[in-house]
Design an enzyme around this catalytic site. Structure first.
Site, PDB file in Angstrom:
ATOM      1  N   ASP A  11       0.848  -1.190   0.000  1.00  0.00           N
ATOM      2  CA  ASP A  11       0.000   0.000   0.000  1.00  0.00           C
ATOM      3  C   ASP A  11       0.884   1.241   0.000  1.00  0.00           C
ATOM      4  OD1 ASP A  11      -2.092   1.735   0.147  1.00  0.00           O
ATOM      5  OD2 ASP A  11      -3.001   0.850   1.929  1.00  0.00           O
ATOM      6  N   ASP A 105      -3.792   2.634  -5.343  1.00  0.00           N
ATOM      7  CA  ASP A 105      -2.574   2.647  -4.520  1.00  0.00           C
ATOM      8  C   ASP A 105      -2.381   1.384  -3.696  1.00  0.00           C
ATOM      9  OD1 ASP A 105      -4.693   3.013  -2.825  1.00  0.00           O
ATOM     10  OD2 ASP A 105      -3.835   4.690  -1.721  1.00  0.00           O
ATOM     11  N   GLU A 106      -3.048   0.309  -4.080  1.00  0.00           N
ATOM     12  CA  GLU A 106      -3.053  -0.893  -3.246  1.00  0.00           C
ATOM     13  C   GLU A 106      -2.929  -2.145  -4.112  1.00  0.00           C
ATOM     14  OE1 GLU A 106      -5.964  -2.698   0.274  1.00  0.00           O
ATOM     15  OE2 GLU A 106      -6.685  -1.147  -1.084  1.00  0.00           O
TER      16      GLU A 106
END
Length: 405
Positions: A11, A105-106
């Site tokens: 993350d 974003d993960e």
């Protein structure tokens, strides 16, 4: 199944803020808020410095400013964040056998079997360092036997760190943590658990699964399993999306028809371009409108498969004219294309000609080279905040609500 797996959850730390700091070093070390700048706006992301004031994502921007008057507010740009996200995705894609992009974003990465050759923790650590070096973005990861434990571990590792939960230590690791650390436990469920005196994961671990099921139904069983470190969910590659959409809320509710038409045209034009860029066609157009009293209406129309401006934009505008009959203040408008299929531009034997096809090719080439706003209709030129993103690269667009114009 769990005993053989090695799952990494990565993350990017305060992703939007980190991107803005790469673009402007003056923001480093200062409280930064990303999101809508009006009183109606909400915080899409905030720096750790801002969090010390009690600010969190999804908080109204007006309240965040009151909590931290010295915070620097940045509207943010979806296109910029998508590019940074693509850079990280490219590094991961080159380095691992199987990954899942859960959001902009993960990431989940399946390293099962790789321990025989490299050592999973060593491989994940080297990947993290490579991402930091090549993109400049801070990133954290958790490594364990499943997605749930790894995701929780990442949260504990932040900021900019890593944690490896060794097989067999999942329950002791989870035990002292608050129950809202469990993915899928939102505010409502958290309050319900607290009302029952359940505040730590340890309490759930000590409860029989039947009791959780009796109180929370099927979700209770899932929560119990996650609390006990049980999760057989596989890491899945990015799956092709079947629809794309965009919405815009206004700073001030409006009845300015020219303004509404300009924004809707710009939204539809950009969305059609994304269809062509992704080599997609749509067969269903939907328009959505929300008035100041929050009454929301949608209308859709089936069309022959197309990715042509002159076929789709008139349909969008026609749906707008049919829905906008109340002449009330408008709060939000949205456009959605669904029933997507693979396929290049479909030539309509009755209406299209080589000149029109060449025109689209030329416009798209200019947009790819100089940006999405390089060529656009005059009617939509004032709609400067229309998001620029490619929905077919595995990167969901960041949600930055309450954009102006």
């Amino acid at each position: 199944m769990n005993e053989k797996r090695n799952i990494v959850h990565m993350d990017l730390d305060t992703f939007f803020v980190s991107c803005e700091r790469l673009l402007d070093s003056k923001l480093i070390g200062k409280p930064v808020l990303i999101g809508g700048t009006s009183d109606r706006g909400v915080v899409a992301s905030c720096s750790y410095e801002a969090r010390t004031f009690g600010i969190h994502s999804a908080m109204p921007m007006k309240l965040a400013r009151q909590l931290c008057p010295e915070a620097i507010v940045v509207r943010g740009d979806a296109g910029t964040y998508s590019k940074f996200s693509e850079n990280v995705t490219d590094v991961i894609k080159e380095s691992v056998p199987l990954y899942e992009k859960a959001s902009v974003d993960e990431f989940y990465i399946d390293l099962t079997g790789m321990d025989k050759f490299f050592g999973c923790e060593k491989l994940a650590s080297e990947l993290r360092q490579r991402i930091i070096k090549e993109t400049g973005l801070p990133i954290s990861f958790g490594l364990s036997i499943n997605k749930t434990v790894s995701k929780i571990a990442t949260g504990e590792a932040k900021p900019n760190n890593q944690i490896h939960i060794v097989k067999g230590t999942e329950k002791p690791f989870l035990s002292p943590l608050a129950v809202n650390k469990i993915p899928m436990v939102g505010e409502v469920t958290y309050r319900a658990l607290c009302d029952l005196g359940i505040k730590q994961i340890k309490t759930i671990q000590e409860m029989p699964v039947e009791m959780m099921t009796k109180v929370f139904g099927k979700n209770g069983q899932t929560i119990w399993q996650k609390a006990n470190g049980i999760d057989n969910t596989p890491v899945q590659q990015y799956t092709e999306r079947k629809s794309i959409s965009t919405e815009r809320s206004f700073d001030r509710d409006t009845t300015d028809v020219k303004k509404l038409e300009g924004i809707i045209i710009a939204m539809a034009e950009n969305l059609v371009f994304q269809l062509r860029r992704g080599n997609k066609l749509t067969a269903c157009v939907t328009f959505k409108i929300r008035y100041s009293d929050f009454q929301t209406y949608t209308m859709q129309q089936k069309i022959p498969y197309s990715s042509a401006d002159h076929k789709i934009i008139p349909v969008v505008m026609e749906l707008f004219k049919k829905l906008y009959q109340r002449r009330l203040l408008v709060r939000m408008v949205g456009v959605r294309f669904s029933h997507l299929v693979e396929g290049g531009f479909q030539i309509d034997l009755f209406d299209d000609n080589e000149k029109i096809i060449n025109l689209y090719h030329a416009m798209d080439k200019m947009r790819d080279r100089y940006g999405d706003r390089a060529v656009m209709r005059a009617a939509g030129m004032e709609a400067k905040s229309i998001g620029r993103w490619n929905p077919f690269t595995g990167a969901p667009p960041p949600l930055l609500p309450n954009r102006r114009r």
